[in-house]
Scaffold this active site. Structure first.
Site, mmCIF file in Angstrom:
data_model
loop_
_atom_site.group_PDB
_atom_site.id
_atom_site.type_symbol
_atom_site.label_atom_id
_atom_site.label_comp_id
_atom_site.label_asym_id
_atom_site.label_seq_id
_atom_site.Cartn_x
_atom_site.Cartn_y
_atom_site.Cartn_z
ATOM 1 N N LYS A 1 0.832 -1.209 0.000
ATOM 2 C CA LYS A 1 0.000 0.000 0.000
ATOM 3 C C LYS A 1 0.868 1.262 0.000
ATOM 4 O O LYS A 1 0.553 2.245 -0.678
ATOM 5 C CB LYS A 1 -0.946 -0.020 1.204
ATOM 6 C CG LYS A 1 -2.072 -1.051 1.036
ATOM 7 C CD LYS A 1 -2.850 -1.322 2.324
ATOM 8 C CE LYS A 1 -3.850 -2.480 2.121
ATOM 9 N NZ LYS A 1 -4.470 -2.936 3.384
ATOM 10 N N GLN B 1 -4.020 -1.389 9.734
ATOM 11 C CA GLN B 1 -3.988 -2.728 9.160
ATOM 12 C C GLN B 1 -4.601 -3.737 10.132
ATOM 13 O O GLN B 1 -4.318 -3.693 11.331
ATOM 14 C CB GLN B 1 -2.527 -3.107 8.835
ATOM 15 C CG GLN B 1 -2.373 -4.449 8.143
ATOM 16 C CD GLN B 1 -2.964 -4.463 6.727
ATOM 17 O OE1 GLN B 1 -2.884 -3.466 6.008
ATOM 18 N NE2 GLN B 1 -3.562 -5.575 6.341
ATOM 19 N N ASP C 1 -10.340 4.049 4.629
ATOM 20 C CA ASP C 1 -10.481 2.598 4.477
ATOM 21 C C ASP C 1 -11.920 2.154 4.795
ATOM 22 O O ASP C 1 -12.257 0.983 4.616
ATOM 23 C CB ASP C 1 -9.481 1.914 5.419
ATOM 24 C CG ASP C 1 -9.184 0.466 5.043
ATOM 25 O OD1 ASP C 1 -9.342 0.116 3.851
ATOM 26 O OD2 ASP C 1 -8.795 -0.310 5.926
#
Lengths: 282, 282
Positions: free
Chosen positions: A55, A99, A122
């Site tokens: 990413k 994450q 996200d």
């Protein structure tokens, strides 16, 4: 019967990232501000380390700065919340990616909620879920957002169609169902407790598999002409759908890899630049 | 075929209100605090005035104080938000009910969001929707919460069953579908854009009608033995289901009136006393 057309997530994602890079460069030129995505990782799980690095690399190529915060495996929920609260308040950070999955000792929901909704690129906060559910302004969870974009690209209009979502996770199954409902599909949620999965899948004009069980959806259960979106990730690049079987019956199908996967990251990057644009206020 | 058994919402609601009155009296005896529900009404729509008065009367009978705030029809969204923010901060108020629908000039979503989640005993905020969607602590929207309680009372376990929700409103269709999904039903959302409603309803082991169209669901579309919950309100005490026809095929059915309706207010009162108990912290 002829084989289904492939939905090329790799190609579409590439175009989205190119557009995103242009928007990022334009923002930087106009304001001097470079979009910045903060990535937060707890512990050193090799798969997570790899994902975060990917990413970051993709971000950099799109003209998005990345700032990485690596926390030790023993980090407590409160310490993690402290980090996320500080990043939420930091005006030089526009998007935050935490994450996951994290260690079992972490209260993931509490951690996600420490991310400011306007930086939740996200789409993991409850506010983002509500926004997706009610058509309010906000960021989509990246995989569901990417799936909707892919359907649009291939002119699949969900209105009036029967959509079956297999899986009900907080960041994939539930939100993609809500997005399809918002686009006027008749939406059915299936899951591990569904009694006759094959029978339900056979009704679907659009199938979204999002459960993480290799080849759970059999080719023979795909209604002829259906659109098949496989968001499953299983070791060995195997999706949740029996690709070879489904391909004989579907009209459109996402390959694994190269279907949904690339769309997830593209959506993350596009939403980060969108967040930076909104926060810069120009 | 024999007729369906009626699900008696009136009787169950009465028992819930009796229990709630005991809990309220107990709280007051232990702490000196009487649970207090604030009702807020914008304008003087006769139906809304009647609803609010009924809720106040029922509250009083259950030992819940009610405080009414009547705002003129011309109240702006900002003024309404000011009122709700003040009530949210007032430690003598434990629950807040904002009567809706409001005038078209009011941003309903913004108004609802001014209600503190811990006082949202009517379950209208986005935080409450997320809580229902993810099984987190919080208050249910009153009608969906009442429906689930009614199913429990009649030993209807949604797990593995096919549930069809007709309607997708923010405080009825969407949340009741999420609650059924949380209880492991395979849930389908239908709505005005559903192509063949009859075909979908015919698959249902549990039908929840929540759309407000008189007798939209025909008796012949009820699967033999299904459980039919009619949450529709239409003039003349007519539900969304053709009661006489459905009764011949269902195993359990809610009458209109006397089914879901009384459960809504009972849930409101129970949640108000629960909120007061939590806020009093004893």
């Amino acid at each position: 019967m002829s084989q289904a057309r492939l939905m090329d997530g790799t190609g579409l994602a590439r175009r989205i990232v190119e557009e995103t890079a242009k928007r990022a460069a334009d923002l930087t030129e106009r304001t001097g501000v470079a979009p910045c995505l903060a990535t937060v990782l707890v512990g050193e799980d090799p798969a997570s380390v790899t994902y975060v690095r990917m990413k970051q690399n993709r971000s950099r190529k799109a003209g998005i700065e990345s700032r990485h915060v690596a926390l030790p495996a023993g980090t407590t929920t409160n310490e993690l919340i402290g980090t996320l609260t500080a990043l939420s308040a930091d005006p030089t950070v526009h998007g935050i990616l935490l994450q996951h999955p994290m260690g079992h000792h972490i209260d993931e929901r509490a951690a996600f909620e420490a991310i400011a909704p306007e930086k939740d690129v996200d789409g993991v906060t409850l506010a983002s879920f509500s926004a997706m559910s009610f058509g309010l302004p906000g960021f989509a969870s990246c995989t569901p957002g990417g799936i909707m974009r892919l359907l649009d690209e291939y002119d699949v209009d969900p209105a009036g169609k029967r959509a079956v979502v297999v899986g009900r996770s907080a960041i994939l199954g539930k939100p993609v169902g809500m997005l399809l409902l918002g686009r006027n599909a008749t939406v059915t949620y299936c899951h591990s407790r569904t009694t006759d999965l094959s029978a339900v899948v056979r009704e679907a004009d659009i199938v979204v598999a999002a459960v993480g069980r290799p080849r759970l959806i059999r080719g023979e259960d795909i209604k002829p002409g259906a659109v098949v979106v496989d968001a499953g990730y299983n070791p060995g690049n195997i999706g949740d759908v029996d690709f070879d079987g489904a391909r004989e019956r579907a009209s459109l199908i996402t390959p694994v890899p190269g279907g949904v996967g690339p769309m997830t990251i593209a959506t993350l990057l596009a939403q980060t630049v969108e967040a930076a644009t909104r926060q810069t206020g120009v």
